[in-house]
Enzyme design. Structure first.
Site, PDB file in Angstrom:
ATOM      1  N   SER A  89       0.826  -1.209   0.000  1.00 34.74           N
ATOM      2  CA  SER A  89       0.000   0.000   0.000  1.00 34.74           C
ATOM      3  C   SER A  89       0.860   1.258   0.000  1.00 34.74           C
ATOM      4  O   SER A  89       1.576   1.521  -0.957  1.00 34.74           O
ATOM      5  CB  SER A  89      -0.974  -0.036   1.173  1.00 34.74           C
ATOM      6  OG  SER A  89      -1.920   0.993   1.077  1.00 34.74           O
ATOM      7  N   ASP A 237      -2.216   6.630  -3.084  1.00 33.67           N
ATOM      8  CA  ASP A 237      -1.053   5.911  -2.586  1.00 33.67           C
ATOM      9  C   ASP A 237      -0.659   4.860  -3.627  1.00 33.67           C
ATOM     10  O   ASP A 237      -1.173   4.853  -4.751  1.00 33.67           O
ATOM     11  CB  ASP A 237      -1.334   5.291  -1.216  1.00 33.67           C
ATOM     12  CG  ASP A 237      -2.486   4.292  -1.256  1.00 33.67           C
ATOM     13  OD1 ASP A 237      -3.233   4.275  -2.260  1.00 33.67           O
ATOM     14  OD2 ASP A 237      -2.648   3.526  -0.291  1.00 33.67           O
ATOM     15  N   ASP A 239      -1.188   1.678  -4.120  1.00 37.45           N
ATOM     16  CA  ASP A 239      -2.095   0.662  -4.663  1.00 37.45           C
ATOM     17  C   ASP A 239      -3.497   1.191  -4.912  1.00 37.45           C
ATOM     18  O   ASP A 239      -4.399   0.431  -5.277  1.00 37.45           O
ATOM     19  CB  ASP A 239      -2.145  -0.568  -3.763  1.00 37.45           C
ATOM     20  CG  ASP A 239      -2.796  -0.292  -2.412  1.00 37.45           C
ATOM     21  OD1 ASP A 239      -2.733   0.865  -1.939  1.00 37.45           O
ATOM     22  OD2 ASP A 239      -3.365  -1.226  -1.816  1.00 37.45           O
ATOM     23  N   ASP A 241      -5.918   2.284  -2.962  1.00 40.63           N
ATOM     24  CA  ASP A 241      -7.065   2.140  -2.068  1.00 40.63           C
ATOM     25  C   ASP A 241      -7.279   3.426  -1.266  1.00 40.63           C
ATOM     26  O   ASP A 241      -8.360   3.656  -0.731  1.00 40.63           O
ATOM     27  CB  ASP A 241      -6.920   0.925  -1.154  1.00 40.63           C
ATOM     28  CG  ASP A 241      -5.752   1.005  -0.185  1.00 40.63           C
ATOM     29  OD1 ASP A 241      -4.902   1.916  -0.325  1.00 40.63           O
ATOM     30  OD2 ASP A 241      -5.678   0.139   0.714  1.00 40.63           O
TER      31      ASP A 241
END
Length: 459
Positions: A89, A237, A239, A241
């Site tokens: 992440s 960020d 990834d 999410d």
């Protein structure tokens, strides 16, 4: 053995090794099951994904390889089956991790503990002739189409589908060299916006900025917005999410303000008799204010467990109850679309709300934004349990006019919508104090005095 934290298995790749991924894959896989496996853009992703796939297949599971995708696209592909996302992440590039999904929802604690138990028990592979098979699956275009359809239907004219919901809106998107570059700019353009994407080359070293978008890491993007003529700025960020929202002047709009705006929309737009928004104890009372004004209610769950809160509220809700939205700061679950945290849907949803309001100032105008502080008080891990037990009585005694909730730390709410939350850090030797009030410094000082006394008594 404890492998899982609040966001799957995560850490430096000296610990999150291909050998670990292989072992965890063997423990997670079952004959007859199907997994999708995706990864973000980190340099170590291909090797860890390959090891995970090998572990799952040697346990008898079939595997679809997604390649580089945002985490929400992996979760989307995990509907009706299981999934593993190889990502850390917003962590630094030397980290990586493994996050598990089932039917589009993160594994709960019981499922994670079962994997840990099987790792400890050293589960053997199935016989060679029962190993699973693997194949490639392309999901990005299907996912992007689904996001566009959902946002048009939910935030626009359900019958139009004319792809002009964001017409006239100019948006800058800082992808942070993450895999959000593969989805968010394309979705916003499909919805009619004029989009400028920066740092949109996927690079697992994150050369443009740190992967976690914060006011400190977004300074160049802030300057870029201020020097331009954009209506809105969005930042992801690694990834995708997580989403940070900025005004046209480059100011980061407080995460709880965005949460309150989106939550109020869902509560007010719901046909349910009892629309529920699930959030976390550190989230602002401004969310409660706006959701109540929209005839909904707010329920809280521990940090990192939004999916558990959704399941809990659905299980105990009466007829007419519906969980319409769930979120913690910068991480949103759009329950009408799916059960996962989705920064791509959030980007499009926030853009649609800005387009409807006229600009970001009008969007945030109904929100009462009080001063907010977060303070860390030194506390040895050995003293946390005793100190927190004492604070469950000491804090209510010190603030007798407050409403008290002790489900996840000690949260005190006051009649003027001020609040403070005291909770132990799960990873560092601190007790955290969160507070929001027109007199926030005084509230923090008074709270800190009680906390420090409890820590001294516990040592």
């Amino acid at each position: 053995m404890t492998l899982f934290g609040t966001a799957g298995i995560r850490g430096p790749v000296t610990e999150i090794t291909p050998a670990l991924a292989l072992t965890v894959g063997q423990a997670a896989g079952e004959p007859g099951e199907t997994f999708v496996v995706g990864r973000d853009g980190r340099q170590t992703g291909p090797a860890l994904a390959a090891a995970m796939e090998a572990g799952l297949e040697s346990a008898g599971a079939d595997v679809f390889r997604l390649g580089r995708v945002p985490t929400p696209a992996l979760a989307f592909a995990a509907r009706g089956r299981k999934g593993v996302m190889v990502t850390a992440s917003h962590n630094p590039p030397a980290d990586n991790g493994l996050k598990f999904f089932v039917d589009g929802v993160e594994y709960d604690r019981d499922a994670e503990r079962e994997i840990e138990k099987r790792v400890t028990d050293d589960v053997a592979s199935v016989p060679w002739n029962e190993w699973g098979r693997s194949d490639r699956l392309e999901v990005l275009e299907t996912y992007r189409d689904a996001v566009v359809d959902y946002v048009e239907t939910t935030f626009g004219d359900a019958d139009a589908h004319s792809h002009d919901l964001l017409s006239g809106l100019s948006i800058a998107v800082d992808c942070g060299n993450g895999v959000g570059a593969l989805a968010t700019p394309q979705v916003l353009e499909r919805l009619g916006a004029t989009v400028v994407a920066v740092n949109a080359n996927v690079d697992g070293y994150f050369p443009a900025r740190e992967s976690k978008p914060t006011p400190e890491t977004l300074t160049e993007f802030t300057d870029f917005l201020a020097a331009g003529s954009f209506d809105l700025g969005l930042a992801h960020d690694g990834d995708a999410d997580r989403l940070v929202v900025l005004g046209p002047d480059g100011e980061v709009i407080h995460e709880d303000t965005i949460l309150a705006v989106v939550a109020a929309h869902y509560a007010g737009d719901s046909d349910a008799d009892d629309p529920v928004v699930v959030t976390t104890p550190n989230a602002s009372a401004r969310i409660d204010e706006r959701v109540r004004a929209a005839d909904g209610r707010v329920e809280r769950v521990r940090l990192g467990a939004l999916h558990e809160g959704i399941a809990r509220e659905r299980a105990r809700g009466a007829e007419g109850t519906a969980v319409v939205f769930a979120a913690e700061p910068w991480k949103h679950i759009h329950t009408g679309f799916g059960g996962w945290i989705d920064g791509v849907v959030s980007a499009a949803a926030v853009a649609a709300l800005v387009a409807d309001a006229g600009d970001t100032d009008a969007l945030r105008e109904p929100i009462t934004e009080r001063p907010y502080r977060k303070v860390s008080v030194d506390c040895p891990d050995s003293a946390k349990t005793v100190a927190m037990a004492d604070l469950e009585t000491d804090l209510p005694d010190a603030f007798p006019d407050a409403t008290v909730n002790t489900d996840y730390g000690v949260r005190l709410e006051f009649a003027d919508a001020s609040w403070t939350l005291v909770r132990p850090s799960g990873t560092e030797p601190y007790i955290r104090i969160y507070a929001e009030s027109d007199e926030v410094d005084a509230l923090v000082d008074d709270t800190r005095h009680v906390v420090e006394t409890a820590i001294d008594d516990a040592e």
